[in-house]
Design a protein around this motif. Structure first.
Motif, mmCIF file in Angstrom:
data_model
loop_
_atom_site.group_PDB
_atom_site.id
_atom_site.type_symbol
_atom_site.label_atom_id
_atom_site.label_comp_id
_atom_site.label_asym_id
_atom_site.label_seq_id
_atom_site.Cartn_x
_atom_site.Cartn_y
_atom_site.Cartn_z
ATOM 1 N N LEU A 348 -1.410 -2.767 -2.589
ATOM 2 C CA LEU A 348 -1.190 -1.365 -2.244
ATOM 3 C C LEU A 348 -2.403 -0.902 -1.454
ATOM 4 C CD1 LEU A 348 0.442 1.330 -2.612
ATOM 5 C CD2 LEU A 348 -1.015 1.755 -4.603
ATOM 6 N N ALA A 349 -2.210 -0.579 -0.181
ATOM 7 C CA ALA A 349 -3.322 -0.281 0.717
ATOM 8 C C ALA A 349 -3.138 1.089 1.356
ATOM 9 C CB ALA A 349 -3.431 -1.350 1.802
ATOM 10 N N PRO A 350 -4.251 1.755 1.743
ATOM 11 C CA PRO A 350 -4.137 3.048 2.424
ATOM 12 C C PRO A 350 -3.426 2.899 3.774
ATOM 13 C CG PRO A 350 -6.377 2.655 1.659
ATOM 14 C CD PRO A 350 -5.649 1.370 1.529
ATOM 15 N N GLN A 351 -2.673 3.924 4.145
ATOM 16 C CA GLN A 351 -1.989 3.941 5.438
ATOM 17 C C GLN A 351 -2.369 5.223 6.171
ATOM 18 O OE1 GLN A 351 2.302 4.307 5.437
ATOM 19 N NE2 GLN A 351 2.487 2.921 7.196
ATOM 20 N N GLY A 352 -3.353 5.098 7.072
ATOM 21 C CA GLY A 352 -3.820 6.266 7.809
ATOM 22 C C GLY A 352 -4.709 7.182 7.007
ATOM 23 N N THR A 353 -5.182 6.744 5.849
ATOM 24 C CA THR A 353 -6.072 7.547 5.009
ATOM 25 C C THR A 353 -7.283 6.694 4.643
ATOM 26 O OG1 THR A 353 -4.977 6.848 2.965
ATOM 27 C CG2 THR A 353 -4.144 8.845 4.037
ATOM 28 N N PRO A 354 -8.410 7.328 4.278
ATOM 29 C CA PRO A 354 -9.606 6.547 3.938
ATOM 30 C C PRO A 354 -9.534 5.863 2.585
ATOM 31 C CG PRO A 354 -10.041 8.893 3.734
ATOM 32 C CD PRO A 354 -8.680 8.774 4.339
ATOM 33 N N GLY A 355 -8.544 6.158 1.767
ATOM 34 C CA GLY A 355 -8.425 5.543 0.452
ATOM 35 C C GLY A 355 -7.114 5.922 -0.197
ATOM 36 N N LEU A 356 -6.932 5.505 -1.467
ATOM 37 C CA LEU A 356 -5.703 5.758 -2.215
ATOM 38 C C LEU A 356 -5.880 6.962 -3.136
ATOM 39 C CD1 LEU A 356 -4.743 2.112 -3.259
ATOM 40 C CD2 LEU A 356 -3.762 3.471 -1.396
ATOM 41 N N THR A 357 -4.840 7.742 -3.252
ATOM 42 C CA THR A 357 -4.847 8.881 -4.171
ATOM 43 C C THR A 357 -4.450 8.405 -5.570
ATOM 44 O OG1 THR A 357 -2.534 9.424 -3.747
ATOM 45 C CG2 THR A 357 -4.177 10.384 -2.270
ATOM 46 N N ASP A 358 -4.714 9.260 -6.552
ATOM 47 C CA ASP A 358 -4.311 8.935 -7.921
ATOM 48 C C ASP A 358 -2.797 8.807 -8.023
ATOM 49 O OD1 ASP A 358 -6.947 8.986 -8.604
ATOM 50 O OD2 ASP A 358 -6.907 11.002 -9.482
ATOM 51 N N ALA A 359 -2.061 9.612 -7.252
ATOM 52 C CA ALA A 359 -0.601 9.555 -7.281
ATOM 53 C C ALA A 359 -0.097 8.212 -6.772
ATOM 54 C CB ALA A 359 -0.019 10.692 -6.443
ATOM 55 N N ALA A 360 -0.723 7.671 -5.718
ATOM 56 C CA ALA A 360 -0.298 6.380 -5.184
ATOM 57 C C ALA A 360 -0.578 5.265 -6.181
ATOM 58 C CB ALA A 360 -1.014 6.106 -3.865
ATOM 59 N N VAL A 361 -1.740 5.304 -6.838
ATOM 60 C CA VAL A 361 -2.077 4.276 -7.824
ATOM 61 C C VAL A 361 -1.129 4.356 -9.011
ATOM 62 C CG1 VAL A 361 -3.869 3.428 -9.376
ATOM 63 C CG2 VAL A 361 -4.480 4.223 -7.092
ATOM 64 N N SER A 362 -0.816 5.566 -9.448
ATOM 65 C CA SER A 362 0.088 5.733 -10.590
ATOM 66 C C SER A 362 1.503 5.284 -10.257
ATOM 67 C CB SER A 362 0.101 7.199 -11.039
ATOM 68 O OG SER A 362 -1.201 7.607 -11.429
ATOM 69 N N ALA A 363 1.919 5.413 -8.990
ATOM 70 C CA ALA A 363 3.287 5.056 -8.600
ATOM 71 C C ALA A 363 3.570 3.577 -8.782
ATOM 72 C CB ALA A 363 3.533 5.457 -7.150
ATOM 73 N N VAL A 364 2.545 2.735 -8.661
ATOM 74 C CA VAL A 364 2.744 1.292 -8.815
ATOM 75 C C VAL A 364 2.257 0.798 -10.179
ATOM 76 C CG1 VAL A 364 2.592 0.898 -6.340
ATOM 77 C CG2 VAL A 364 0.519 0.779 -7.726
ATOM 78 N N GLY A 365 1.695 1.707 -10.975
ATOM 79 C CA GLY A 365 1.249 1.326 -12.301
ATOM 80 C C GLY A 365 0.047 0.410 -12.302
ATOM 81 N N GLY A 366 -0.797 0.501 -11.288
ATOM 82 C CA GLY A 366 -1.968 -0.371 -11.199
ATOM 83 C C GLY A 366 -3.251 0.388 -11.447
ATOM 84 N N SER A 367 -4.356 -0.311 -11.257
ATOM 85 C CA SER A 367 -5.669 0.303 -11.396
ATOM 86 C C SER A 367 -6.593 -0.308 -10.355
ATOM 87 C CB SER A 367 -6.245 0.078 -12.801
ATOM 88 O OG SER A 367 -6.429 -1.299 -13.032
ATOM 89 N N SER A 368 -7.592 0.463 -9.938
ATOM 90 C CA SER A 368 -8.535 -0.021 -8.935
ATOM 91 C C SER A 368 -9.856 0.714 -9.112
ATOM 92 C CB SER A 368 -7.988 0.211 -7.520
ATOM 93 O OG SER A 368 -7.898 1.598 -7.261
#
Length: 647
Positions: A348-368
């Motif tokens: 799961l990688a950023p697309q046009g943003t400098p990083g991932l939001t908490d919502a994006a991380v929660s959507a895939v159930g992962g951690s980083s």
């Protein structure tokens, strides 16, 4: 708006005459820096005292050069790249300059033996000859330094802008012309010349008065005892450094350059002993013809001339093969290391943003990790990351499981060594929101993802706008379109990252190789022009002996080709020796077998440029020497009837 938490809606409350967007302080987590802009005539010291009186112990007041502590870490990394390229250029120029100046002066002394012998005949002492050589070097060095400082001052602003455009300096970087660098660079010219002429002046002092009677330039003793001793010493040191490189894990590149430099000096000193067997081996395809005989015997007779003309090629090819091969080999090692580190097929990688939001991380159930920046007590910035779960790093001391709450931290080994931190040390740390806390060191790590590791909650409490890094997944997952993230294959993601990094690295490499080739091109052309011009009488004798102009020119061209072939072969031997150590060192570093990779197209281009310059630099003066003084009168050998009859 896409925030660190996820998509959110905001109402526009007004417009301002300033750049960007403005939010309430509660949404951003605090103020990190307050900039005080003063007029040119303002007393900065008075403003600094007044600011300190207002801030007190709640913050730092930075002025002058100390303001660099507030620049983003991305700019620090970019500036580090720029420092590396400038340092590499300076080291390469210094080594190449001393080496080539020494080789050129040594060749000049060999050409001027009769002249020096005449000076000895009329009463010149060895000391006076040494003073003569050093005086000539001083004049040449001062003249070159004046021209170099003038050209460098004129070109520096354009070169600085080129570094910004290429990504080696941050935006806003500008060249400032200062006095001390100009003085230092000016002093470098005569200094380099004096170092380069030292050995040649000692050889000139040993010329005997009988040298004035010599007609033929024959190297009766090309290898002196000192040359044997120093050549063997530098070669052994280079070989020893190559062995050290094979067992190193931290300073592989540094020791590899030392090894290559020592081997280059050693082989150059031993060249008069190495060249004869190489000449015999390299000239076998044309040994049966008259031209082949002339080329072979000329190189064997004037071994010093051959060694001096091969030296610039040795330096150029050696460094070109070393630098390009090191980059390609290191890139292959990085690919193996990344492939071994990532045990997943999707990311799961950023697309046009400098990083991932908490919502994006929660959507895939992962951690980083959650990257941020923290500051030591003196304002020194350190990269930090909030982690959850198992820490992927080598533990040197302590227990990473003790990383709990908001009062603990795990520290990278180098950062702890620099700050004097140990297990149990309680150190003051300032966060992005300006608040400070005293954190306890619970673990020391190697290969840590950041300088300082914290809990995710500690980072989020002080840096609400922090964005997460990539999340690796075993299977693809669906992500809402408005989260600024995308799921893609790890191989595609790594290829994109490597492509961007490779572009910067190859720009760096091409600058160094281009600098080496350009500097050595001057030396190659200069040395061969001197050698060919000194052989005008020999070329005319060949012509008058019945050889055609084409045959004479082919002889000269083959001699230059032979010299380039010898220099290129020795340069490749030097570079490959250092690269063997690099591959062994990288294998020890990553724990996987790393293969040597040589970019032959680049190496072939460098050798081709050297060959083209060498042939041109020898043919042009040779053609001029064979041209008759009167254009209307053809150049033909004079024949005497009585000589022909006696023959």
């Amino acid at each position: 708006m896409l925030t660190a938490a996820g998509p959110a809606s905001y109402s526009v409350s007004g417009t301002v005459a300033g750049p960007g967007l403005y939010f309430a302080r509660a949404r951003t987590g605090g103020v990190r820096v307050i900039a005080l802009v003063a007029e040119v005539s303002t007393d900065i010291t008075a403003i600094e005292r007044a600011a300190r009186a207002v801030v007190g112990a709640q913050g730092l007041v930075l002025s002058g050069a100390s303001r660099s502590a507030t620049e983003p870490l991305s700019d620090v990394r970019t500036r580090w790249f720029g420092h590396q390229i400038l340092s590499g250029m300076a080291i390469l120029v210094a080594f190449t300059a001393v080496f080539i100046v020494a080789s050129t002066f040594a060749f000049g002394v060999a050409q001027r033996r009769r002249e020096l012998g005449l000076l000895r005949t009329v009463g010149a002492t060895p000391r006076q000859l040494r003073v003569l050589m050093h005086g000539e070097a001083l004049v040449v060095g001062v003249a070159g330094a004046v021209a170099g400082v003038a050209l460098g001052t004129a070109c520096a602003p354009a070169f600085g802008q080129a570094l910004v455009d290429l990504g080696f300096q941050p935006r806003g970087f500008a060249v400032q012309i200062q006095l001390w660098p100009l003085v230092a660079c000016f002093a470098a010219g005569p200094t380099v010349a004096q170092f380069g002429v030292w050995a040649a002046s000692r050889r000139a002092a040993k010329v005997s008065p009988l040298e004035a009677l010599r007609e033929a330039v024959v190297d009766e003793r090309p290898m002196t005892a000192g040359r044997w001793a120093f050549g063997a010493l530098f070669t052994l040191v280079g070989a020893a450094l190559g062995v050290i490189v094979a067992g190193e894990s931290d300073s592989v590149v540094q020791y590899a350059f030392y090894a290559a430099g020592s081997l280059i000096v050693g082989l150059s000193l031993l060249a008069p002993a190495v060249i004869p067997p190489l000449v015999r081996a390299a000239s076998w395809p044309v040994r049966s013809g008259a031209i082949g005989l002339l080329v072979r015997q000329g190189a064997l007779t004037a071994v010093r001339r051959t060694a001096s003309t091969a030296a610039p090629v040795l330096v150029t090819v050696g460094f070109a093969v070393l630098v390009t091969g090191m980059v390609e080999t290191n890139a292959g090692a990085n690919g193996l290391r990344r492939a071994a580190a990532v045990q997943a097929d999707w990311v799961l990688a950023p697309q046009g943003t400098p990083g991932l939001t908490d919502a994006a991380v929660s959507a895939v159930g992962g951690s980083s990790t959650l990257p941020t920046t923290v500051y030591a007590g003196d304002g020194r910035p350190f990269s930090a990351a909030g982690v959850a779960g198992e820490i992927e790093a080598d533990v040197i001391a302590g227990d990473p499981q003790g990383l709990r709450g908001s009062r603990t931290m795990a520290v990278a080994e180098w950062a702890a060594r620099e700050r004097g931190w140990r297990i149990g040390t309680v150190a003051p740390v300032t966060f992005e929101d300006g608040r400070s806390s005293r954190l306890t060191v619970v673990a020391l790590l190697r290969n840590s993802p950041a300088d300082v590791l914290l809990t995710r909650q500690a980072v989020r409490d002080h840096d609400p706008s922090a964005l997460a890094g990539p999340v690796y997944l075993a299977t693809p997952a669906a992500v809402p379109a408005d989260t600024g993230a995308v799921v893609e294959k790890v191989t595609d993601r790594m290829a994109g990252i490597e492509e961007h990094e490779d572009e910067l690295v190859w720009v760096f490499v091409l600058i160094l190789v281009g600098l080496s080739v350009g500097y050595s091109a001057i030396a190659i052309a200069n040395t061969l022009l001197m050698a060919t011009a000194d052989r005008t009488a020999d070329l005319r004798v060949l012509r008058m002996s019945g050889a055609t102009t084409g045959q004479v020119l082919r002889t000269v061209a083959l001699e230059s080709t032979l010299v380039v072939a010898i220099g290129a072969l020795l340069g490749i031997v030097v570079a490959v020796t250092a690269l063997v150590g690099i591959t062994a060192g990288l294998t020890n570093m990553i724990g996987m077998t790393v293969g040597m990779i040589l970019p032959w197209p680049v190496i072939g281009a460098v050798i081709g440029i050297c060959l083209l310059l060498a042939v041109a630099a020898s043919l042009i003066p040779a053609r001029a020497a064979l041209r008759p003084a009167d254009p209307a009168r053809p150049f033909t050998p004079r024949r005497r009837r009585d000589s022909c009859r006696s023959v």
